[in-house]
Design a protein around this motif. Structure first.
Motif, PDB file in Angstrom:
ATOM      1  N   ARG A   1     118.413 101.489  71.062  1.00 60.92           N
ATOM      2  CA  ARG A   1     119.009 100.303  71.688  1.00 60.92           C
ATOM      3  C   ARG A   1     117.930  99.278  72.011  1.00 60.92           C
ATOM      4  O   ARG A   1     118.113  98.070  71.804  1.00 60.92           O
ATOM      5  N   LEU A   2     116.800  99.752  72.522  1.00 61.82           N
ATOM      6  CA  LEU A   2     115.708  98.835  72.834  1.00 61.82           C
ATOM      7  C   LEU A   2     115.136  98.226  71.558  1.00 61.82           C
ATOM      8  O   LEU A   2     114.842  97.023  71.517  1.00 61.82           O
ATOM      9  N   GLU A   3     114.978  99.032  70.526  1.00 63.74           N
ATOM     10  CA  GLU A   3     114.469  98.512  69.259  1.00 63.74           C
ATOM     11  C   GLU A   3     115.383  97.412  68.719  1.00 63.74           C
ATOM     12  O   GLU A   3     114.904  96.380  68.231  1.00 63.74           O
ATOM     13  N   ALA A   4     116.696  97.629  68.812  1.00 61.35           N
ATOM     14  CA  ALA A   4     117.645  96.632  68.317  1.00 61.35           C
ATOM     15  C   ALA A   4     117.534  95.334  69.107  1.00 61.35           C
ATOM     16  O   ALA A   4     117.601  94.234  68.538  1.00 61.35           O
ATOM     17  N   PHE A   5     117.352  95.453  70.423  1.00 57.45           N
ATOM     18  CA  PHE A   5     117.210  94.249  71.237  1.00 57.45           C
ATOM     19  C   PHE A   5     115.952  93.476  70.847  1.00 57.45           C
ATOM     20  O   PHE A   5     115.978  92.242  70.706  1.00 57.45           O
ATOM     21  N   VAL A   6     114.829  94.184  70.687  1.00 58.64           N
ATOM     22  CA  VAL A   6     113.565  93.519  70.339  1.00 58.64           C
ATOM     23  C   VAL A   6     113.692  92.813  68.989  1.00 58.64           C
ATOM     24  O   VAL A   6     113.238  91.667  68.823  1.00 58.64           O
ATOM     25  N   VAL A   7     114.306  93.468  68.020  1.00 59.89           N
ATOM     26  CA  VAL A   7     114.511  92.855  66.708  1.00 59.89           C
ATOM     27  C   VAL A   7     115.385  91.612  66.836  1.00 59.89           C
ATOM     28  O   VAL A   7     115.108  90.567  66.227  1.00 59.89           O
ATOM     29  N   ASN A   8     116.429  91.701  67.622  1.00 55.37           N
ATOM     30  CA  ASN A   8     117.341  90.567  67.821  1.00 55.37           C
ATOM     31  C   ASN A   8     116.615  89.384  68.462  1.00 55.37           C
ATOM     32  O   ASN A   8     116.767  88.232  68.043  1.00 55.37           O
ATOM     33  N   PHE A   9     115.831  89.680  69.488  1.00 54.13           N
ATOM     34  CA  PHE A   9     115.095  88.634  70.202  1.00 54.13           C
ATOM     35  C   PHE A   9     114.087  87.952  69.280  1.00 54.13           C
ATOM     36  O   PHE A   9     114.026  86.718  69.198  1.00 54.13           O
ATOM     37  N   THR A  10     113.273  88.750  68.602  1.00 51.20           N
ATOM     38  CA  THR A  10     112.244  88.165  67.738  1.00 51.20           C
ATOM     39  C   THR A  10     112.855  87.447  66.547  1.00 51.20           C
ATOM     40  O   THR A  10     112.361  86.397  66.123  1.00 51.20           O
ATOM     41  N   SER A  11     113.972  87.966  66.004  1.00 56.01           N
ATOM     42  CA  SER A  11     114.624  87.317  64.862  1.00 56.01           C
ATOM     43  C   SER A  11     115.150  85.939  65.241  1.00 56.01           C
ATOM     44  O   SER A  11     115.096  84.999  64.445  1.00 56.01           O
ATOM     45  N   THR A  12     115.680  85.822  66.462  1.00 51.52           N
ATOM     46  CA  THR A  12     116.154  84.519  66.939  1.00 51.52           C
ATOM     47  C   THR A  12     115.011  83.503  66.934  1.00 51.52           C
ATOM     48  O   THR A  12     115.189  82.350  66.510  1.00 51.52           O
ATOM     49  N   ASN A  13     113.836  83.924  67.373  1.00 53.95           N
ATOM     50  CA  ASN A  13     112.698  83.007  67.424  1.00 53.95           C
ATOM     51  C   ASN A  13     112.112  82.737  66.039  1.00 53.95           C
ATOM     52  O   ASN A  13     111.610  81.643  65.774  1.00 53.95           O
ATOM     53  N   VAL A  14     112.155  83.745  65.155  1.00 57.98           N
ATOM     54  CA  VAL A  14     111.711  83.520  63.779  1.00 57.98           C
ATOM     55  C   VAL A  14     112.609  82.486  63.112  1.00 57.98           C
ATOM     56  O   VAL A  14     112.136  81.563  62.435  1.00 57.98           O
ATOM     57  N   SER A  15     113.918  82.606  63.325  1.00 59.12           N
ATOM     58  CA  SER A  15     114.862  81.649  62.743  1.00 59.12           C
ATOM     59  C   SER A  15     114.623  80.238  63.277  1.00 59.12           C
ATOM     60  O   SER A  15     114.788  79.248  62.563  1.00 59.12           O
TER      61      SER A  15
ATOM     62  N   GLN B   1     105.323  94.569  65.355  1.00 59.64           N
ATOM     63  CA  GLN B   1     104.331  93.720  64.693  1.00 59.64           C
ATOM     64  C   GLN B   1     104.595  92.223  64.853  1.00 59.64           C
ATOM     65  O   GLN B   1     104.208  91.418  64.014  1.00 59.64           O
ATOM     66  N   GLN B   2     105.277  91.855  65.923  1.00 58.42           N
ATOM     67  CA  GLN B   2     105.515  90.443  66.210  1.00 58.42           C
ATOM     68  C   GLN B   2     104.692  89.950  67.395  1.00 58.42           C
ATOM     69  O   GLN B   2     104.714  88.753  67.700  1.00 58.42           O
ATOM     70  N   PHE B   3     103.985  90.847  68.056  1.00 61.09           N
ATOM     71  CA  PHE B   3     103.254  90.476  69.270  1.00 61.09           C
ATOM     72  C   PHE B   3     101.770  90.774  69.110  1.00 61.09           C
ATOM     73  O   PHE B   3     101.377  91.860  68.674  1.00 61.09           O
TER      74      PHE B   3
END
Length: 241
Positions: free
Chosen positions: A27-41, A69-71
Motif C-alpha cells: 500500500r505504501l509503495e503504491a502511494f509513493v508511485v502515485n505521488f511521484t508519478s503525479t509530479n513526473v507528469s 529511485q526518485q529521491f
C-alpha cells in the motif's frame, strides 16, 4: 490516482502522509508511485515527501523511498509530542518521521527541519484535539497543528501545492492554509471527513491567535470542492481565494 487534476496542475511541491498503522508495504509503495508519478507528469523537478509513522516503521519507509529511485536524499528522525496524558510513558508519545527530497543533479542534501538531522528527536507541543458535539475526540490519531506547520514552513514556499494524504479531520489542510499554501487533502474515512468543516471552525482560531506570530497570514475564505475518486474523498483548497 490520488486525485483528479487537470493538465495545468503544477504538481505537489510537498506531500505529507500520516501513514495509517494498518498499511502494509504494498500500500505504501503504491502511494509513493502515485505521488511521484503525479509530479513526473507535471514535470516538477523539486519536491519533498514527508511520511509520519510509528517508531518501528522508518526503516521500511526509508527502504521504499530509496528503492523508488526518485529521491536524492532520504533521512529518518523522530518527534515527541508534549502534553499528552501524564500517565503515558514517553515511549508512547514518540513517533517516526521520514523525509525524502527529489532534487536532480543535487549532492547530499541537508535536513531542513530547523537544525534537526538524521536520527534527531524533534519536540513539539500537543495541540487541543478537535472534539465532536458529544465531546469525544473525533480522530484520536490527530497530529499537532504545529508539527504540520513546521514541516510546511521548512519544505515549501507560499502559494505552492501541498498534498495532505490521509488528512483525518483536516489538521494538515488547516496548517497549509494558515501558511498561505494551496492544498489537496485526501481521506478514505468518511466519518472523519464529516467532522472537517467543524474542525476547521474550531481549530483555525487557535492557529491564528498565537502571540508573536503576526507574520503568518490567517486563512482567508476558501472554496472546498468535495468529490469521490477511486473511493477516496478529496478536498481541494486554493489559498489565493
Amino acid at each position: 490516482m490520488l486525485v483528479e487534476l487537470d493538465s495545468s496542475f503544477p504538481g505537489f511541491h510537498l506531500g505529507i502522509l500520516d501513514m495509517p498503522m494498518e498499511w502494509e508495504e504494498a500500500r505504501l509503495e503504491a502511494f509513493v508511485v502515485n505521488f511521484t508519478s503525479t509530479n513526473v507528469s507535471a514535470k516538477l523537478t523539486g519536491y519533498t515527501l514527508v511520511i509520519l509513522c510509528q517508531v518501528p516503521q522508518p526503516p521500511l519507509v526509508n527502504r521504499i523511498l530509496t528503492n523508488c529511485q526518485q529521491f536524492s536524499f532520504v533521512a529518518n528522525c523522530f518527534y515527541h509530542i508534549k502534553g499528552l496524558k501524564s500517565d503515558e510513558p514517553v515511549t508512547d508519545t514518540v513517533f517516526g518521521m521520514v523525509i525524502a527530497k527529489h532534487q536532480p543533479n543535487s549532492k547530499k542534501m541537508e535536513w531542513e527541519l530547523n537544525s534537526a538531522s538524521s536520527g534527531s528527536l524533534i519536540i513539539c507541543d500537543g495541540d487541543v484535539k478537535y472534539r465532536g458535539e458529544d465531546g469525544s475526540v473525533a480522530d484520536p490519531l490527530q497530529k499537532p497543528l504545529d508539527l504540520y506547520r513546521e514541516i510546511i514552513l521548512s519544505c515549501s514556499s507560499p502559494q505552492q501545492w501541498v498534498l495532505d494524504a490521509c488528512c483525518g479531520t483536516g489538521t494538515g489542510l488547516i496548517a497549509a492554509l494558515k501558511e498561505a499554501r494551496n492544498c489537496v487533502a485526501v481521506e478514505e474515512d468518511s466519518a472523519k471527513l464529516f467532522h472537517l468543516p467543524a474542525s476547521f471552525n474550531q481549530l483555525v482560531p487557535s492557529a491564528v491567535g498565537r502571540k508573536n506570530d503576526e507574520s503568518s497570514p490567517a486563512p482567508g475564505p476558501t472554496d472546498v470542492y468535495d468529490y469521490e475518486s477511486d473511493s477516496n474523498q478529496t478536498l481541494q483548497s486554493d489559498s489565493s481565494n
